[in-house]
Design an enzyme around this catalytic site. Structure first.
Site: not given
Ligand code: SIN
Length: 315
Positions: A16, A62, A95-96
């Site tokens: 993100t 991710s 973040t995931d």
């Molecule tokens: C991801 O994990 O690539 C999408 C969600 C995020 O980064 O918060």
């Protein structure tokens, strides 16, 4: 004050932090992994003049993080950290699965130099995008004298790779470190540390050098009301080599799930007992059924741990 002499390497993998939406008030209907690393850096004017090298290692959401990408990332981080002219490495990530990648890099590399992962909860197009500040904080930490080990920086807090976990689906301060708490904070270009930097004995790149397509299959099975263990039989049928049992509370498992896991263990499948709770250790009890405890690890970290233990055993 951070050292101005040695370089920081920024490795971008997507997420993100590199996401874009059609509208600045859209925090959910965006596409992750759109901007390249040059665009991420250009959004942080405070980084002008900081000696940086940047590489676009991947461009993924991710949720699609893969063993092959982990292998490439670990090897690239190791190569860059080994350079005398490099003070530290920053990895931008989604973040995931951030906590899984952080734990993986920690166990494989446990570097003496800082390896700092950062991310964002809002896309780069948001009115109050958190990515640029997080990236600046990550570079600040990577340049900080004495900083070491694999850390995650989000919303000004620094977490150790073995402790960090995503706790919220939306908030910019979505990460915590359970009972361990944060290690440090980054405030106004300065780092204040409360606890020692992460360290450990690295398993080394040799442990992960085999073709990722052949890495052992490890799955997570959750205990829940009505858990009858049939999922364990299904996993055995597809050749699972390890199971993390994310139990209820202190890792408790229903009677049928316990029986299915005991049968799996007798058949040579490795079982690690974790918890579906967001924080807290799994402690031994007098009623133990013999499954090894994952301790303080989250179920997803325990899965990475089991994977690496099996890889190390066969390396
Ligand atoms: C991801 O994990 O690539 C999408 C969600 C995020 O980064 O918060």
């Amino acid at each position: 004050m951070p050292s101005a002499i040695r370089k920081i390497i920024v490795l971008a993998t997507g997420g993100t932090i590199a996401g874009t939406a059609a509208r600045c008030d859209d925090h959910t209907g965006y596409a992750a992994a759109q901007l390249d690393v040059a665009q991420l850096l250009a959004a942080v004017p405070a980084l002008q003049g900081v000696p940086l090298e940047a590489e676009q290692l991947a461009q993924v959401d991710s949720r699609d993080m893969s063993p092959a990408l982990w292998q490439r990332l670990a090897s690239c981080c190791a190569q860059q950290l080994a350079r005398d002219d490099v003070a530290g490495v920053v990895v931008t990530h989604g973040t995931d699965t951030l906590e899984e990648t952080a734990y993986f890099l920690h166990r494989v590399l446990a570097p003496a130099k800082p390896l700092v992962l950062t991310a964002a909860m809002r896309p780069a197009t948001a009115l109050l995008a958190d990515g640029p500040q997080n990236l600046l904080d990550a570079v600040t930490l990577a340049r900080w004298p004495g900083a070491a080990g694999v850390c995650v920086v989000m919303a000004g807090s620094v977490f150790g790779a073995a402790d960090v976990r995503k706790m919220h689906t939306q908030r910019p301060d979505a990460f915590t470190a359970g009972d361990a708490g944060s290690l440090a904070r980054v405030l106004q270009g300065s780092v204040q540390r409360w606890r020692p930097w992460p360290s450990g004995t690295p398993l080394g790149l040799r442990c992960i050098e085999q073709d990722p397509a052949t890495w052992p299959r490890i799955e997570i099975v959750l205990n829940h009301a009505g858990a009858d263990g049939r999922v364990v039989e299904a996993l055995r049928a597809v050749g699972v080599e390890g199971i993390v049992a994310a139990g209820t509370g202190n890792g408790t498992l229903s009677a049928p799930l316990t029986a299915a896991l005991q049968r799996a263990r007798q058949a040579g499948i490795h079982v690690l007992r974790s918890t579906r709770c967001a924080a807290g250790p799994v402690l031994a009890t007098p009623f133990d059924d013999g499954f090894e405890s994952a301790g303080e690890m989250t179920a997803v970290q325990a899965r990475v741990e089991l994977l690496l233990q099996l890889l190390a055993a066969s390396a």
